[in-house]
Design a protein around this motif. Structure first.
Motif, PDB file in Angstrom:
ATOM      1  N   LEU A 159       1.931   1.521  -3.546  1.00 24.14           N
ATOM      2  CA  LEU A 159       1.018   2.314  -4.362  1.00 24.14           C
ATOM      3  C   LEU A 159       0.688   3.414  -4.170  1.00 24.14           C
ATOM      4  O   LEU A 159       0.282   4.301  -5.093  1.00 24.14           O
ATOM      5  CB  LEU A 159      -0.412   1.249  -4.168  1.00 24.14           C
ATOM      6  CG  LEU A 159      -0.188  -0.246  -4.717  1.00 24.14           C
ATOM      7  CD1 LEU A 159      -1.453  -0.921  -3.878  1.00 24.14           C
ATOM      8  CD2 LEU A 159      -0.534  -0.012  -6.347  1.00 24.14           C
ATOM      9  N   PHE A 204      -7.283   0.658  -4.712  1.00 20.17           N
ATOM     10  CA  PHE A 204      -6.320   1.244  -4.875  1.00 20.17           C
ATOM     11  C   PHE A 204      -6.856   2.539  -5.408  1.00 20.17           C
ATOM     12  O   PHE A 204      -6.344   3.608  -4.947  1.00 20.17           O
ATOM     13  CB  PHE A 204      -5.217   0.733  -6.174  1.00 20.17           C
ATOM     14  CG  PHE A 204      -4.389   1.682  -6.792  1.00 20.17           C
ATOM     15  CD1 PHE A 204      -3.351   2.258  -6.198  1.00 20.17           C
ATOM     16  CD2 PHE A 204      -4.985   2.086  -8.311  1.00 20.17           C
ATOM     17  CE1 PHE A 204      -2.606   3.082  -7.064  1.00 20.17           C
ATOM     18  CE2 PHE A 204      -4.279   2.900  -8.834  1.00 20.17           C
ATOM     19  CZ  PHE A 204      -3.072   3.537  -7.922  1.00 20.17           C
ATOM     20  N   LYS A 243       0.735  -1.024   0.037  1.00 18.56           N
ATOM     21  CA  LYS A 243       0.001   0.248   0.105  1.00 18.56           C
ATOM     22  C   LYS A 243       0.741   1.250  -0.055  1.00 18.56           C
ATOM     23  O   LYS A 243       0.528   2.189  -0.675  1.00 18.56           O
ATOM     24  CB  LYS A 243      -1.002  -0.140   1.187  1.00 18.56           C
ATOM     25  CG  LYS A 243      -2.236  -1.092   1.106  1.00 18.56           C
ATOM     26  CD  LYS A 243      -3.120  -0.845   2.113  1.00 18.56           C
ATOM     27  CE  LYS A 243      -4.271  -1.623   1.801  1.00 18.56           C
ATOM     28  NZ  LYS A 243      -5.415  -1.550   2.747  1.00 18.56           N
TER      29      LYS A 243
END
Length: 566
Positions: free
Chosen positions: A264, A296, A261
């Motif tokens: 991203l 996302f 994460k």
């Protein structure tokens, strides 16, 4: 003999007699000049991805020397070994077609040969994800070292660098704004040194998000390939490799969903390549971690884009390095990150942020209150044209086209595109939508970076710079435009894209995350039923493996059999 499980004793060849196996192994390696004392030390493997076909890796021999210095000074043996090397411009049909093969090569060589840890040296677009995918599957302590970006060149007083400027000047040439002499002249300046593209292309994106993921030493991503700092980074990487070997720090022991994460989030904040989503999804999949593209999109919808690099901004990677590199980016993004995520050095993201102080002025890394692009540089679209997903890098698109409805001109494949795109009879206006089929994982094969469909020459001559373009393929991170990519399912897999005809109408609304073919569900079903399936082609070798095993883009375009068995 004492039974050992590390160093030269790892992964012994099976002769049915382990003592003979180590005896024979040592006999052969001593032919290289090693002493018995040296052979009792830990072993650090080093991937040698140098190739005369790969200028992005032109500095690998020098980096290996520096890595070896770091390893030797820390009391271990460095042993380099070759693997496949892939360069974006020297791989037919596309480098993405070979990424999974390189990952298999890396994984199997890491598992087959004795090593307590491995330094992965790569740079060009698909090499870094391939190496990390392989390393994650092998689950041996590993650390990434990138080759680093090239420096910039100069053309008639203007600073230039691959490959955003490659595409920009080529577009000018197609529009007849510059002549053959000038396009040949600039060709000599676009790649002035070895190293990866000096803009926020896929190589730079993968370097930065690999550091954010925690698989690289701090500030290891952006130092130029030809700099002394790049060599110092290589030496330090060698030292860290010995440390992770002593701790048996396997990727699975510290990488979690939090790490991905963070990567991203950084991908969105740097205005990174859309390829980064495909690669991170594939990398996470090797660890049994699923990347949800809807998650996302929600997670990054409010993430500001703060890095001013081409193609979404104006700078180059050497500017980013001078401005503080990824640690400074992390410092600005600390409210958006999982600060307790652990990196390969054992430090947390918070510890990395806390130890770096930035008190000098620079223009490349913005404050979150003053972003280059407000938020959500990459958006995930859905609709009847992309039931599973599609991607757009809206930070590099034209604002006026982010909500657009237009008549479609369809190109069935790359050959059809090449045959008709510059025809004066092409039935298009500046408001048309260009759609290219059959360049997905299966259709091309390998998702070529052909999503940047050229502006038809007759429109380019009229001054048209951008149009909405849609495909099931990819786009280089160095490219810009209102381009919808990675449409899932792809045309070759029976996706809705396959039944679109010239003259149909498509609606794009990025704010609503919508990509819709203006046809009823009934009409779409009728067209799909009447569509003739392609004749089965007899295949062999890797081509057969690829076509039978590749997953769609939203699953990272990895091979299904390379993901963990559940």
């Amino acid at each position: 003999m004492t039974k050992k499980t590390s160093g030269m004793y790892k992964n012994l060849t099976n002769y049915g007699d382990s003592e003979f196996s180590i005896f024979l192994r040592k006999a052969f390696i001593k032919g290289m000049g090693y002493s018995e004392e040296m052979l009792n030390k830990p072993i650090i493997g080093i991937t040698n991805t140098y190739s005369d076909y790969n200028p992005c890796h032109g500095n690998v021999p020098d980096l290996i020397k520096s890595v070896k210095a770091g390893i030797l000074s820390s009391g271990a043996i460095p042993l380099e070994f070759p693997t496949i090397s892939i360069h974006e411009s020297f791989a037919y049909p596309t480098s993405m077609y070979l990424r999974n093969l390189m990952s298999i090569d890396t994984e199997e060589m890491m598992k087959a040969q004795p090593m307590d840890a491995c330094v992965l040296i790569g740079g060009c677009d698909k090499t870094v994800p391939a190496q990390l995918m392989g390393a994650f599957s092998a689950n041996i302590p590993a650390i990434q070292l990138v080759t680093g970006p090239m420096l910039t060149g100069s053309h008639r007083g203007e600073r230039v660098g691959a490959c955003t400027d490659c595409r920009g000047y080529w577009a000018k040439f197609r529009a007849e704004e510059i002549d053959l002499a000038e396009i040949n002249e600039v060709n000599n300046q676009l790649v002035p040194t070895v190293g990866t593209c000096g803009v926020m292309g896929t190589a730079s994106t993968m370097a930065l998000i690999t550091e954010a993921l925690g698989m690289m030493i701090s500030n290891g991503a952006s130092a130029p390939a030809v700099s002394a700092e790049r060599k110092r980074i290589a030496e330090e990487t060698g030292k860290v490799a010995v440390e992770i070997a002593s701790k048996s720090l396997n990727p699975k022991s510290f990488l979690t969903l939090k790490n991905f994460k963070n990567a991203l989030t950084v991908l969105s904040a740097i205005g990174g390549s859309t390829n980064g989503i495909v690669h991170l999804t594939a990398m996470a999949g090797r660890l049994g971690i699923d990347i949800d593209l809807n998650e996302f999109d929600k997670m990054t919808k409010d993430t500001p884009m703060i890095v001013d690099l081409k193609p979404s901004g104006s700078g180059y990677m050497e500017d980013l390095f001078k401005s503080g590199g990824l640690p400074r980016i992390l410092n600005e993004l600390k409210d958006y990150l999982y600060l307790d995520a652990i990196t390969v050095t054992g430090e947390t993201i918070k510890e990395i942020i806390d130890k770096n102080k930035y008190n000098w002025k620079q223009e490349v890394i913005r404050k979150v209150e003053n972003p280059i692009f407000d938020k959500g540089s990459i958006a995930v679209l859905k609709g009847n044209l992309a039931p599973r997903s599609a991607i757009i890098k809206q930070s590099a698109a034209s604002k006026e086209l982010l909500a657009h409805e237009g008549v479609v001109e369809v190109f069935e494949n790359l050959q059809d595109l090449a045959n008709r795109i510059d025809s004066d009879d092409l039935n298009v206006t500046k408001d048309s939508i260009l759609l290219l089929k059959n360049i997905g994982p299966i259709g091309a094969p390998g998702m070529p970076e052909a999503g940047l469909i050229p502006i038809p020459k007759k429109l380019a001559k009229q001054g048209v710079k951008d149009m909405v373009r849609i495909s099931d393929g990819r786009m280089s991170g160095t490219a810009a435009g209102t381009i919808i990519l990675h449409v899932c399912p792809e045309a070759a897999a029976g996706g809705t894209l396959d039944i679109v005809k010239s003259g149909d109408i498509i609606k794009l609304d990025v704010k609503q995350r919508l990509l819709e073919l203006k046809l009823s569900d009934e009409e779409i079903t009728i067209r799909k039923k009447s569509k003739k399936s392609n004749t089965e082609i007899k295949r062999r070798g890797y081509d057969k493996i690829f076509h039978e095993s590749v997953l769609q883009a939203d699953k990272g375009a990895d091979f299904d059999f390379l993901r963990p068995v559940k």
